[in-house]
Design a protein around this motif. Sequence first.
Motif, PDB file in Angstrom:
ATOM      1  N   GLN A  32      19.192 -37.278  11.422  1.00  0.00           N
ATOM      2  CA  GLN A  32      18.691 -38.143  12.495  1.00  0.00           C
ATOM      3  C   GLN A  32      19.614 -39.330  12.732  1.00  0.00           C
ATOM      4  OE1 GLN A  32      15.122 -38.321  10.098  1.00  0.00           O
ATOM      5  NE2 GLN A  32      13.862 -37.831  11.876  1.00  0.00           N
ATOM      6  N   GLN A  33      20.097 -39.935  11.642  1.00  0.00           N
ATOM      7  CA  GLN A  33      21.005 -41.074  11.743  1.00  0.00           C
ATOM      8  C   GLN A  33      21.998 -41.037  10.587  1.00  0.00           C
ATOM      9  OE1 GLN A  33      19.192 -45.058  12.736  1.00  0.00           O
ATOM     10  NE2 GLN A  33      17.279 -43.996  12.278  1.00  0.00           N
ATOM     11  N   PHE A  34      23.256 -41.298  10.899  1.00  0.00           N
ATOM     12  CA  PHE A  34      24.260 -41.600   9.884  1.00  0.00           C
ATOM     13  C   PHE A  34      24.544 -43.099   9.938  1.00  0.00           C
ATOM     14  CE2 PHE A  34      25.712 -37.086  10.300  1.00  0.00           C
ATOM     15  CZ  PHE A  34      25.755 -36.751   8.952  1.00  0.00           C
ATOM     16  N   PHE A  35      24.727 -43.700   8.766  1.00  0.00           N
ATOM     17  CA  PHE A  35      25.142 -45.103   8.681  1.00  0.00           C
ATOM     18  C   PHE A  35      26.466 -45.159   7.933  1.00  0.00           C
ATOM     19  CE2 PHE A  35      20.483 -45.243   8.808  1.00  0.00           C
ATOM     20  CZ  PHE A  35      20.279 -46.133   9.855  1.00  0.00           C
ATOM     21  N   ILE A  36      27.481 -45.751   8.572  1.00  0.00           N
ATOM     22  CA  ILE A  36      28.776 -45.994   7.938  1.00  0.00           C
ATOM     23  C   ILE A  36      29.065 -47.480   8.155  1.00  0.00           C
ATOM     24  CG2 ILE A  36      31.194 -45.312   7.776  1.00  0.00           C
ATOM     25  CD1 ILE A  36      30.461 -42.706   9.226  1.00  0.00           C
ATOM     26  N   LEU A  37      28.666 -48.286   7.193  1.00  0.00           N
ATOM     27  CA  LEU A  37      28.683 -49.734   7.357  1.00  0.00           C
ATOM     28  C   LEU A  37      29.838 -50.348   6.570  1.00  0.00           C
ATOM     29  CD1 LEU A  37      24.831 -50.381   7.004  1.00  0.00           C
ATOM     30  CD2 LEU A  37      26.153 -49.836   9.077  1.00  0.00           C
ATOM     31  N   TYR A  38      30.775 -50.933   7.297  1.00  0.00           N
ATOM     32  CA  TYR A  38      31.935 -51.615   6.724  1.00  0.00           C
ATOM     33  C   TYR A  38      32.754 -50.691   5.821  1.00  0.00           C
ATOM     34  CZ  TYR A  38      29.295 -55.354   8.753  1.00  0.00           C
ATOM     35  OH  TYR A  38      28.592 -56.117   9.655  1.00  0.00           O
ATOM     36  N   PRO A  39      33.207 -49.570   6.367  1.00  0.00           N
ATOM     37  CA  PRO A  39      34.047 -48.671   5.568  1.00  0.00           C
ATOM     38  C   PRO A  39      35.416 -49.287   5.304  1.00  0.00           C
ATOM     39  CG  PRO A  39      34.048 -47.982   7.860  1.00  0.00           C
ATOM     40  CD  PRO A  39      33.029 -49.084   7.751  1.00  0.00           C
ATOM     41  N   ASN A  40      36.095 -48.738   4.317  1.00  0.00           N
ATOM     42  CA  ASN A  40      37.472 -49.136   4.041  1.00  0.00           C
ATOM     43  C   ASN A  40      38.305 -48.954   5.310  1.00  0.00           C
ATOM     44  OD1 ASN A  40      40.173 -49.306   3.217  1.00  0.00           O
ATOM     45  ND2 ASN A  40      39.792 -48.301   1.267  1.00  0.00           N
ATOM     46  N   PRO A  41      38.963 -49.997   5.803  1.00  0.00           N
ATOM     47  CA  PRO A  41      39.728 -49.864   7.049  1.00  0.00           C
ATOM     48  C   PRO A  41      41.027 -49.090   6.898  1.00  0.00           C
ATOM     49  CG  PRO A  41      39.988 -52.062   6.149  1.00  0.00           C
ATOM     50  CD  PRO A  41      38.951 -51.379   5.298  1.00  0.00           C
ATOM     51  N   GLU A  42      41.365 -48.704   5.667  1.00  0.00           N
ATOM     52  CA  GLU A  42      42.574 -47.903   5.412  1.00  0.00           C
ATOM     53  C   GLU A  42      43.792 -48.490   6.140  1.00  0.00           C
ATOM     54  OE1 GLU A  42      42.539 -45.631   3.248  1.00  0.00           O
ATOM     55  OE2 GLU A  42      40.449 -45.012   3.056  1.00  0.00           O
ATOM     56  N   PRO A  43      44.172 -49.726   5.819  1.00  0.00           N
ATOM     57  CA  PRO A  43      45.258 -50.380   6.563  1.00  0.00           C
ATOM     58  C   PRO A  43      46.600 -49.673   6.448  1.00  0.00           C
ATOM     59  CG  PRO A  43      44.673 -51.633   4.600  1.00  0.00           C
ATOM     60  CD  PRO A  43      43.619 -50.597   4.769  1.00  0.00           C
ATOM     61  N   HIS A  44      46.802 -48.910   5.373  1.00  0.00           N
ATOM     62  CA  HIS A  44      48.087 -48.241   5.171  1.00  0.00           C
ATOM     63  C   HIS A  44      48.039 -46.745   5.473  1.00  0.00           C
ATOM     64  CE1 HIS A  44      49.357 -51.993   3.450  1.00  0.00           C
ATOM     65  NE2 HIS A  44      48.433 -51.926   2.512  1.00  0.00           N
ATOM     66  N   ASN A  45      46.879 -46.255   5.906  1.00  0.00           N
ATOM     67  CA  ASN A  45      46.740 -44.826   6.194  1.00  0.00           C
ATOM     68  C   ASN A  45      45.698 -44.635   7.286  1.00  0.00           C
ATOM     69  OD1 ASN A  45      46.775 -42.074   6.208  1.00  0.00           O
ATOM     70  ND2 ASN A  45      46.034 -41.802   4.125  1.00  0.00           N
ATOM     71  N   SER A  46      46.107 -44.872   8.514  1.00  0.00           N
ATOM     72  CA  SER A  46      45.154 -44.834   9.628  1.00  0.00           C
ATOM     73  C   SER A  46      44.521 -43.461   9.820  1.00  0.00           C
ATOM     74  CB  SER A  46      45.846 -45.262  10.927  1.00  0.00           C
ATOM     75  OG  SER A  46      46.879 -44.356  11.275  1.00  0.00           O
ATOM     76  N   ALA A  47      45.162 -42.408   9.330  1.00  0.00           N
ATOM     77  CA  ALA A  47      44.598 -41.060   9.467  1.00  0.00           C
ATOM     78  C   ALA A  47      43.318 -40.894   8.669  1.00  0.00           C
ATOM     79  CB  ALA A  47      45.616 -40.008   9.035  1.00  0.00           C
ATOM     80  N   GLN A  48      43.067 -41.797   7.717  1.00  0.00           N
ATOM     81  CA  GLN A  48      41.864 -41.724   6.896  1.00  0.00           C
ATOM     82  C   GLN A  48      40.692 -42.525   7.465  1.00  0.00           C
ATOM     83  OE1 GLN A  48      41.345 -39.797   4.039  1.00  0.00           O
ATOM     84  NE2 GLN A  48      43.237 -38.904   4.814  1.00  0.00           N
ATOM     85  N   ARG A  49      40.884 -43.151   8.607  1.00  0.00           N
ATOM     86  CA  ARG A  49      39.758 -43.836   9.249  1.00  0.00           C
ATOM     87  C   ARG A  49      38.826 -42.786   9.849  1.00  0.00           C
ATOM     88  NH1 ARG A  49      44.002 -47.854  12.152  1.00  0.00           N
ATOM     89  NH2 ARG A  49      44.735 -48.861  10.236  1.00  0.00           N
ATOM     90  N   TRP A  50      37.553 -43.080   9.856  1.00  0.00           N
ATOM     91  CA  TRP A  50      36.544 -42.062  10.139  1.00  0.00           C
ATOM     92  C   TRP A  50      36.778 -41.311  11.445  1.00  0.00           C
ATOM     93  CZ3 TRP A  50      33.295 -39.888   6.941  1.00  0.00           C
ATOM     94  CH2 TRP A  50      33.029 -40.532   5.724  1.00  0.00           C
ATOM     95  N   LEU A  51      37.051 -42.016  12.518  1.00  0.00           N
ATOM     96  CA  LEU A  51      37.183 -41.335  13.815  1.00  0.00           C
ATOM     97  C   LEU A  51      38.562 -40.742  14.027  1.00  0.00           C
ATOM     98  CD1 LEU A  51      34.581 -43.210  14.233  1.00  0.00           C
ATOM     99  CD2 LEU A  51      34.966 -42.667  16.639  1.00  0.00           C
ATOM    100  N   ASN A  52      39.469 -40.953  13.065  1.00  0.00           N
ATOM    101  CA  ASN A  52      40.782 -40.314  13.122  1.00  0.00           C
ATOM    102  C   ASN A  52      40.837 -39.049  12.275  1.00  0.00           C
ATOM    103  OD1 ASN A  52      41.513 -42.510  14.658  1.00  0.00           O
ATOM    104  ND2 ASN A  52      42.694 -43.512  13.048  1.00  0.00           N
ATOM    105  N   MET A  53      39.785 -38.782  11.530  1.00  0.00           N
ATOM    106  CA  MET A  53      39.775 -37.630  10.629  1.00  0.00           C
ATOM    107  C   MET A  53      39.210 -36.384  11.317  1.00  0.00           C
ATOM    108  SD  MET A  53      38.690 -38.924   6.833  1.00  0.00           S
ATOM    109  CE  MET A  53      37.070 -39.541   7.266  1.00  0.00           C
ATOM    110  N   PRO A  54      39.809 -35.216  11.073  1.00  0.00           N
ATOM    111  CA  PRO A  54      39.214 -33.969  11.576  1.00  0.00           C
ATOM    112  C   PRO A  54      37.768 -33.801  11.123  1.00  0.00           C
ATOM    113  CG  PRO A  54      41.414 -33.566  10.710  1.00  0.00           C
ATOM    114  CD  PRO A  54      41.071 -34.982  10.352  1.00  0.00           C
ATOM    115  N   PHE A  55      37.428 -34.346   9.953  1.00  0.00           N
ATOM    116  CA  PHE A  55      36.067 -34.241   9.414  1.00  0.00           C
ATOM    117  C   PHE A  55      35.015 -34.808  10.356  1.00  0.00           C
ATOM    118  CE2 PHE A  55      32.643 -36.338   6.960  1.00  0.00           C
ATOM    119  CZ  PHE A  55      32.062 -35.206   6.388  1.00  0.00           C
ATOM    120  N   PHE A  56      35.393 -35.746  11.217  1.00  0.00           N
ATOM    121  CA  PHE A  56      34.400 -36.379  12.092  1.00  0.00           C
ATOM    122  C   PHE A  56      33.700 -35.341  12.971  1.00  0.00           C
ATOM    123  CE2 PHE A  56      32.955 -38.851  15.791  1.00  0.00           C
ATOM    124  CZ  PHE A  56      32.200 -39.813  15.135  1.00  0.00           C
ATOM    125  N   GLU A  57      34.424 -34.316  13.402  1.00  0.00           N
ATOM    126  CA  GLU A  57      33.787 -33.259  14.201  1.00  0.00           C
ATOM    127  C   GLU A  57      32.694 -32.558  13.400  1.00  0.00           C
ATOM    128  OE1 GLU A  57      34.806 -29.160  16.703  1.00  0.00           O
ATOM    129  OE2 GLU A  57      36.388 -30.164  15.552  1.00  0.00           O
TER     130      GLU A  57
END
Length: 220
Positions: free
Chosen positions: A95-120
């Motif tokens: 019903q709801q996912f909460f992702i509150l203040y995740p690691n911003p991955e400053p040195h690996n932008s591919a690991q940010r949530w909306l940049n990951m293939p996993f988001f689909e």
Amino acid sequence: MPIRQFQAQRMHAPRDFQPIENKPVCVEIGAGKGKHALLFSGQNPQFNLIAVERTREKFLAMQKQHQIEGQQNLTTLHVDALPWVVHALYPHQVQQFFILYPNPEPHNSAQRWLNMPFFEFLVSRLQVNGSITLASNIPEYITEAEQQLKEVWNLPFEKQVIEQDSARTHFEIKYLERGELCQQLIITKPEYYKTRFDEFQPLQGQNLSVEKMVENVNAE
């Protein structure tokens, strides 16, 4: 940026994995010491929340506080979120996912949530009209996520400024006390929305060979 397809069948089950029932749930990823999970479950007895935390120290703090407060609609798990989601959750279950203040991955932008293939895959577990709440104190993180939602994921969202008196997580309290701008995106899944994982059933802890799992996926 282009996103490759997530290889769900390659995910090994978490240690001591336990399947869950196929019934509606809410899921918090990276629940930390559990402040939001405990608040949410206490204030919303109509929802069942599963709070996932990978770091042992934080999980133990959450577990201890949960034992004190005793919410019956909260389950806490010490587990890595990605393999757990793949092995445990059913299509259109959350019903709801909460992702509150995740690691911003400053040195690996591919690991940010909306940049990951996993988001689909994450979206495939979401009910129609279900939501993902993504919060951050980093304006650039929110701006990039907005861009990905528009250009890659084609998902509707609402951008909100978090009120100064909000206190959902320990990080949120700290950032707001510093006077930082905290924002969140409320991402919703419309009825028409399709993913490549809409028929992908949970692996339920099976660590099959990759070849066999690919056969199973293709057969569905």
